[in-house]
Design an enzyme around this catalytic site. Structure first.
Site, PDB file in Angstrom:
ATOM      1  N   ILE A  11       7.436  46.239  65.868  1.00  0.00           N
ATOM      2  CA  ILE A  11       8.228  45.026  65.695  1.00  0.00           C
ATOM      3  C   ILE A  11       9.719  45.337  65.548  1.00  0.00           C
ATOM      4  O   ILE A  11      10.563  44.519  65.917  1.00  0.00           O
ATOM      5  CB  ILE A  11       7.707  44.170  64.513  1.00  0.00           C
ATOM      6  CG1 ILE A  11       8.255  42.739  64.623  1.00  0.00           C
ATOM      7  CG2 ILE A  11       8.022  44.821  63.176  1.00  0.00           C
ATOM      8  CD1 ILE A  11       7.509  41.733  63.778  1.00  0.00           C
ATOM      9  N   ASN A  24       7.602  41.616  50.514  1.00  0.00           N
ATOM     10  CA  ASN A  24       7.030  41.350  49.197  1.00  0.00           C
ATOM     11  C   ASN A  24       8.019  40.447  48.467  1.00  0.00           C
ATOM     12  O   ASN A  24       9.157  40.271  48.898  1.00  0.00           O
ATOM     13  CB  ASN A  24       6.688  42.635  48.438  1.00  0.00           C
ATOM     14  CG  ASN A  24       7.899  43.482  48.129  1.00  0.00           C
ATOM     15  OD1 ASN A  24       8.899  43.002  47.608  1.00  0.00           O
ATOM     16  ND2 ASN A  24       7.815  44.765  48.461  1.00  0.00           N
ATOM     17  N   GLY A  32       4.553  49.312  54.932  1.00  0.00           N
ATOM     18  CA  GLY A  32       4.150  48.607  56.136  1.00  0.00           C
ATOM     19  C   GLY A  32       5.325  48.068  56.940  1.00  0.00           C
ATOM     20  O   GLY A  32       6.353  48.732  57.107  1.00  0.00           O
ATOM     21  N   VAL A  33       5.189  46.833  57.439  1.00  0.00           N
ATOM     22  CA  VAL A  33       6.223  46.175  58.235  1.00  0.00           C
ATOM     23  C   VAL A  33       7.526  46.093  57.428  1.00  0.00           C
ATOM     24  O   VAL A  33       8.608  46.354  57.948  1.00  0.00           O
ATOM     25  CB  VAL A  33       5.762  44.764  58.673  1.00  0.00           C
ATOM     26  CG1 VAL A  33       6.906  43.961  59.257  1.00  0.00           C
ATOM     27  CG2 VAL A  33       4.615  44.869  59.671  1.00  0.00           C
ATOM     28  N   ASP A  34       7.410  45.734  56.167  1.00  0.00           N
ATOM     29  CA  ASP A  34       8.584  45.573  55.303  1.00  0.00           C
ATOM     30  C   ASP A  34       9.392  46.871  55.247  1.00  0.00           C
ATOM     31  O   ASP A  34      10.612  46.875  55.465  1.00  0.00           O
ATOM     32  CB  ASP A  34       8.117  45.157  53.902  1.00  0.00           C
ATOM     33  CG  ASP A  34       9.229  44.646  53.004  1.00  0.00           C
ATOM     34  OD1 ASP A  34      10.322  44.303  53.510  1.00  0.00           O
ATOM     35  OD2 ASP A  34       8.997  44.572  51.793  1.00  0.00           O
ATOM     36  N   GLY A 124      -2.353  43.504  56.443  1.00  0.00           N
ATOM     37  CA  GLY A 124      -2.309  44.929  56.105  1.00  0.00           C
ATOM     38  C   GLY A 124      -2.761  45.145  54.680  1.00  0.00           C
ATOM     39  O   GLY A 124      -3.889  44.820  54.305  1.00  0.00           O
ATOM     40  N   ILE A 125      -1.853  45.636  53.862  1.00  0.00           N
ATOM     41  CA  ILE A 125      -2.158  45.972  52.472  1.00  0.00           C
ATOM     42  C   ILE A 125      -2.605  44.755  51.670  1.00  0.00           C
ATOM     43  O   ILE A 125      -3.297  44.894  50.664  1.00  0.00           O
ATOM     44  CB  ILE A 125      -0.953  46.680  51.807  1.00  0.00           C
ATOM     45  CG1 ILE A 125      -1.354  47.305  50.489  1.00  0.00           C
ATOM     46  CG2 ILE A 125       0.216  45.759  51.628  1.00  0.00           C
ATOM     47  CD1 ILE A 125      -1.298  48.790  50.499  1.00  0.00           C
TER      48      ILE A 125
END
Length: 169
Positions: A11, A24, A32-34, A124-125
């Site tokens: 992404i 978050n 992850g993505v963050d 994900g998580i």
């Protein structure tokens, strides 16, 4: 009607007006993505998130809401941060997950974004089952009134891509 496109990939490499971050609630980066968005986008994103925390979001961004910042060094103009719900067997939190997609599109409209890249939020998580997450994502985007012309679901692996492909069918 919004065009929905599926991409298997990263992404942080998408050339779109806005990239959606599965953030978050702290807005201060994570995994992850963050984590990937903060790492690739650089310190400008974190600085913008810190400013949001110092003003409107002192307690963090509530689940299901969305807010935009600069995209820093990403090949996008903005990052739209949204906080997905954690999956639980005890409570149906589907509406909160749908709200992430609706609110992100609302923010995209406010920004004038025409192309938006979404990850598979909460899958994900946060433990949301991929097939159900894909169904909610696709149904919500299809049902949301928006000026966004293209929603690109950017999926990290083949199983996620297959789940979104099935949800589109």
């Amino acid at each position: 009607m919004v065009r929905i496109v599926l991409v298997q990939g990263d992404i942080t490499e998408q050339q779109v007006d806005a990239v959606v971050n599965a953030a978050n609630s702290s807005l201060l980066g994570g995994g992850g993505v963050d984590g990937a968005i903060h790492r690739r986008g650089g310190p400008d994103i974190l600085a913008a998130c810190r400013a949001l925390r110092a003003s409107h979001y002192g307690k963090g961004l509530p689940t299901g809401r969305a807010v935009a910042t600069t995209a820093g060094r990403l090949p996008a103009e903005w990052v739209i941060h949204t906080v997905g719900p954690r999956f639980t067997q005890d409570e149906d939190r589907s509406e909160l997950l749908a709200s992430c997609y609706r609110e992100s599109l609302r923010v995209a409209d406010e920004l004038g974004a025409r192309t938006v890249a979404f990850p598979a939020i909460s899958t994900g998580i946060y433990g949301w089952p991929m097939a159900d997450g894909a169904r909610i994502a696709v149904e919500t985007v299809r049902a949301t009134q928006t000026a966004v012309e293209e929603v690109r679901f950017v999926l990290f692996d083949t199983p996620a891509y297959a789940s979104f492909e099935a949800a589109l069918a």
